[in-house]
Design a protein around this motif. Structure first.
Motif, PDB file in Angstrom:
ATOM      1  N   PHE A   3      70.322   5.576  46.198  1.00 42.48           N
ATOM      2  CA  PHE A   3      71.517   5.224  45.425  1.00 42.48           C
ATOM      3  C   PHE A   3      72.594   6.305  45.525  1.00 42.48           C
ATOM      4  CE2 PHE A   3      68.604   2.309  43.008  1.00 42.48           C
ATOM      5  CZ  PHE A   3      69.201   1.145  43.478  1.00 42.48           C
ATOM      6  N   VAL A   4      72.190   7.571  45.606  1.00 37.69           N
ATOM      7  CA  VAL A   4      73.163   8.653  45.791  1.00 37.69           C
ATOM      8  C   VAL A   4      73.894   8.465  47.117  1.00 37.69           C
ATOM      9  CG1 VAL A   4      73.362  11.128  46.298  1.00 37.69           C
ATOM     10  CG2 VAL A   4      72.115  10.361  44.280  1.00 37.69           C
ATOM     11  N   PHE A   5      73.144   8.093  48.135  1.00 38.99           N
ATOM     12  CA  PHE A   5      73.764   7.834  49.447  1.00 38.99           C
ATOM     13  C   PHE A   5      74.800   6.714  49.335  1.00 38.99           C
ATOM     14  CE2 PHE A   5      73.723   5.522  53.529  1.00 38.99           C
ATOM     15  CZ  PHE A   5      74.166   6.553  54.366  1.00 38.99           C
ATOM     16  N   ARG A   6      74.480   5.660  48.596  1.00 36.05           N
ATOM     17  CA  ARG A   6      75.416   4.552  48.389  1.00 36.05           C
ATOM     18  C   ARG A   6      76.638   5.004  47.588  1.00 36.05           C
ATOM     19  NH1 ARG A   6      73.902   2.051  52.438  1.00 36.05           N
ATOM     20  NH2 ARG A   6      72.109   0.696  52.290  1.00 36.05           N
ATOM     21  N   ILE A   7      76.404   5.778  46.527  1.00 34.42           N
ATOM     22  CA  ILE A   7      77.511   6.270  45.708  1.00 34.42           C
ATOM     23  C   ILE A   7      78.393   7.209  46.523  1.00 34.42           C
ATOM     24  CG2 ILE A   7      78.109   7.723  43.717  1.00 34.42           C
ATOM     25  CD1 ILE A   7      75.535   6.575  42.370  1.00 34.42           C
ATOM     26  N   TYR A   8      77.779   8.043  47.352  1.00 30.68           N
ATOM     27  CA  TYR A   8      78.528   8.954  48.212  1.00 30.68           C
ATOM     28  C   TYR A   8      79.474   8.168  49.118  1.00 30.68           C
ATOM     29  CZ  TYR A   8      79.492  12.728  51.520  1.00 30.68           C
ATOM     30  OH  TYR A   8      80.114  13.654  52.315  1.00 30.68           O
ATOM     31  N   GLY A   9      78.975   7.087  49.703  1.00 32.30           N
ATOM     32  CA  GLY A   9      79.820   6.258  50.561  1.00 32.30           C
ATOM     33  C   GLY A   9      80.912   5.547  49.778  1.00 32.30           C
ATOM     34  N   LEU A  10      80.558   4.971  48.636  1.00 33.51           N
ATOM     35  CA  LEU A  10      81.549   4.262  47.823  1.00 33.51           C
ATOM     36  C   LEU A  10      82.608   5.206  47.256  1.00 33.51           C
ATOM     37  CD1 LEU A  10      79.162   1.849  45.879  1.00 33.51           C
ATOM     38  CD2 LEU A  10      80.924   1.169  47.530  1.00 33.51           C
ATOM     39  N   SER A  11      82.227   6.460  47.008  1.00 30.03           N
ATOM     40  CA  SER A  11      83.174   7.431  46.441  1.00 30.03           C
ATOM     41  C   SER A  11      83.963   8.158  47.524  1.00 30.03           C
ATOM     42  CB  SER A  11      82.427   8.451  45.575  1.00 30.03           C
ATOM     43  OG  SER A  11      81.627   9.302  46.374  1.00 30.03           O
ATOM     44  N   ARG A  12      83.746   7.753  48.757  1.00 29.88           N
ATOM     45  CA  ARG A  12      84.404   8.369  49.917  1.00 29.88           C
ATOM     46  C   ARG A  12      84.069   9.853  50.034  1.00 29.88           C
ATOM     47  NH1 ARG A  12      89.167   4.873  48.350  1.00 29.88           N
ATOM     48  NH2 ARG A  12      88.925   3.067  49.715  1.00 29.88           N
ATOM     49  N   GLY A  13      82.799  10.143  49.865  1.00 31.30           N
ATOM     50  CA  GLY A  13      82.319  11.507  50.067  1.00 31.30           C
ATOM     51  C   GLY A  13      82.605  12.466  48.931  1.00 31.30           C
ATOM     52  N   ASN A  14      82.660  11.978  47.715  1.00 29.96           N
ATOM     53  CA  ASN A  14      82.976  12.812  46.566  1.00 29.96           C
ATOM     54  C   ASN A  14      81.711  13.543  46.077  1.00 29.96           C
ATOM     55  OD1 ASN A  14      83.751  13.939  44.130  1.00 29.96           O
ATOM     56  ND2 ASN A  14      84.974  12.171  43.514  1.00 29.96           N
ATOM     57  N   TRP A  15      81.583  14.801  46.482  1.00 31.63           N
ATOM     58  CA  TRP A  15      80.425  15.599  46.079  1.00 31.63           C
ATOM     59  C   TRP A  15      80.445  15.911  44.590  1.00 31.63           C
ATOM     60  CZ3 TRP A  15      76.031  16.143  48.422  1.00 31.63           C
ATOM     61  CH2 TRP A  15      75.972  15.944  49.804  1.00 31.63           C
ATOM     62  N   PHE A  16      81.623  15.907  43.987  1.00 31.01           N
ATOM     63  CA  PHE A  16      81.738  16.148  42.557  1.00 31.01           C
ATOM     64  C   PHE A  16      80.987  15.075  41.770  1.00 31.01           C
ATOM     65  CE2 PHE A  16      84.018  15.674  38.474  1.00 31.01           C
ATOM     66  CZ  PHE A  16      83.823  16.958  37.978  1.00 31.01           C
ATOM     67  N   VAL A  17      80.942  13.878  42.311  1.00 35.31           N
ATOM     68  CA  VAL A  17      80.242  12.770  41.660  1.00 35.31           C
ATOM     69  C   VAL A  17      78.744  12.805  41.956  1.00 35.31           C
ATOM     70  CG1 VAL A  17      80.013  10.252  41.573  1.00 35.31           C
ATOM     71  CG2 VAL A  17      82.281  11.297  41.632  1.00 35.31           C
ATOM     72  N   VAL A  18      78.374  13.023  43.209  1.00 37.62           N
ATOM     73  CA  VAL A  18      76.958  12.917  43.570  1.00 37.62           C
ATOM     74  C   VAL A  18      76.143  14.177  43.285  1.00 37.62           C
ATOM     75  CG1 VAL A  18      77.338  11.100  45.277  1.00 37.62           C
ATOM     76  CG2 VAL A  18      77.336  13.479  46.009  1.00 37.62           C
ATOM     77  N   SER A  19      76.772  15.334  43.229  1.00 41.50           N
ATOM     78  CA  SER A  19      76.023  16.578  42.982  1.00 41.50           C
ATOM     79  C   SER A  19      75.262  16.561  41.661  1.00 41.50           C
ATOM     80  CB  SER A  19      76.957  17.793  43.055  1.00 41.50           C
ATOM     81  OG  SER A  19      77.424  17.960  44.360  1.00 41.50           O
ATOM     82  N   PRO A  20      75.893  16.162  40.542  1.00 42.23           N
ATOM     83  CA  PRO A  20      75.103  16.120  39.302  1.00 42.23           C
ATOM     84  C   PRO A  20      73.913  15.161  39.370  1.00 42.23           C
ATOM     85  CG  PRO A  20      77.447  15.927  38.808  1.00 42.23           C
ATOM     86  CD  PRO A  20      77.290  15.845  40.298  1.00 42.23           C
ATOM     87  N   ILE A  21      74.068  14.068  40.091  1.00 46.18           N
ATOM     88  CA  ILE A  21      72.968  13.118  40.227  1.00 46.18           C
ATOM     89  C   ILE A  21      71.829  13.754  41.019  1.00 46.18           C
ATOM     90  CG2 ILE A  21      72.282  10.858  41.144  1.00 46.18           C
ATOM     91  CD1 ILE A  21      75.210   9.958  40.662  1.00 46.18           C
ATOM     92  N   LEU A  22      72.169  14.453  42.101  1.00 46.01           N
ATOM     93  CA  LEU A  22      71.144  15.132  42.896  1.00 46.01           C
ATOM     94  C   LEU A  22      70.450  16.226  42.091  1.00 46.01           C
ATOM     95  CD1 LEU A  22      73.004  15.435  46.316  1.00 46.01           C
ATOM     96  CD2 LEU A  22      71.003  14.014  45.807  1.00 46.01           C
ATOM     97  N   ILE A  23      71.219  16.961  41.291  1.00 46.28           N
ATOM     98  CA  ILE A  23      70.637  18.022  40.466  1.00 46.28           C
ATOM     99  C   ILE A  23      69.686  17.421  39.432  1.00 46.28           C
ATOM    100  CG2 ILE A  23      71.184  19.761  38.707  1.00 46.28           C
ATOM    101  CD1 ILE A  23      73.779  20.317  40.391  1.00 46.28           C
ATOM    102  N   LEU A  24      70.116  16.335  38.774  1.00 49.74           N
ATOM    103  CA  LEU A  24      69.238  15.669  37.804  1.00 49.74           C
ATOM    104  C   LEU A  24      67.970  15.150  38.467  1.00 49.74           C
ATOM    105  CD1 LEU A  24      71.775  13.684  35.582  1.00 49.74           C
ATOM    106  CD2 LEU A  24      70.280  15.558  34.852  1.00 49.74           C
ATOM    107  N   ALA A  25      68.094  14.606  39.674  1.00 47.37           N
ATOM    108  CA  ALA A  25      66.920  14.092  40.394  1.00 47.37           C
ATOM    109  C   ALA A  25      65.950  15.230  40.721  1.00 47.37           C
ATOM    110  CB  ALA A  25      67.352  13.362  41.659  1.00 47.37           C
ATOM    111  N   ALA A  26      66.485  16.380  41.124  1.00 47.14           N
ATOM    112  CA  ALA A  26      65.628  17.532  41.427  1.00 47.14           C
ATOM    113  C   ALA A  26      64.949  18.046  40.157  1.00 47.14           C
ATOM    114  CB  ALA A  26      66.448  18.639  42.081  1.00 47.14           C
TER     115      ALA A  26
END
Length: 190
Positions: free
Chosen positions: A106-129
């Motif tokens: 889902f992070v991969f999908r959000i990354y694509g939909l957000s046009r590569g916005n790491w500000f959006v996906v980084s917190p999700i990746l941190i929470l997953a870790a």
């Protein structure tokens, strides 16, 4: 152990195991459907589905190993309901591994939909870790203490925080997907 205690503990475990088996059947049905109808998907997508399917089957096997240890090997043992079988700890880590794979998808999908916005996906990746770390620590402590009372006294907060983190992660991921999918609509009727 009184019959009332057995019904409230090990009986509930057995019923929960039945539900787990049903859900594993649902996952198997979805996986078979995917492999039959999406043969042109990328190999990475097929590998992810196969791994999640395998881990789900392994999880259910571990659930039934726990049932066997509790209900067969320790039949009549009054203290068995307080004991944590090794296989139960394994189910915790298997759930966390499946969860991180799905969240990564889902992070991969959000990354694509957000046009590569790491500000959006980084917190999700941190929470997953964090979720994976808490589940790993919970599993280790279940194996270390081997007893629910000792585990609750010393390490239940890790398990609880893992569940809370997983819930927050699901809400954040779903919210991001809804936001980006809503904003990506083209206006054409389906």
């Amino acid at each position: 152990m009184s019959p009332h205690t057995v019904g409230n503990t090990l009986g509930a475990v057995l019923i929960g195991s039945g539900f787990a088996a049903v859900l594993t059947g649902v996952v198997a049905t979805q996986a078979v459907y995917y492999f039959q109808h999406y043969q042109d998907d990328k190999p990475s997508g097929k590998l992810m589905v196969a791994v999640v399917w395998f881990l789900d089957i392994l999880h259910t096997i571990m659930v039934f190993v726990s049932d066997w240890l509790w209900l067969i090997d320790h039949f009549g043992d009054a203290g068995a309901s307080g004991w944590i079988p090794w296989s139960l700890g394994v189910t915790v880590i298997l759930t966390a591994v499946v969860t991180i794979i799905v969240h990564a998808f889902f992070v991969f999908r959000i990354y694509g939909l957000s046009r590569g916005n790491w500000f959006v996906v980084s917190p999700i990746l941190i929470l997953a870790a964090i979720r994976l770390g808490l589940a790993s620590a919970s599993c280790a402590n279940m194996l270390k203490y081997g007893n629910f009372a000792k585990f609750v006294d010393n390490a239940a907060w890790m398990f609880t925080m893992g569940l809370v983190t997983s819930s927050v992660l699901d809400v954040v991921t779903t919210s991001c997907l809804l936001w980006y999918l809503d904003n990506a609509r083209t206006g054409f009727a389906g």
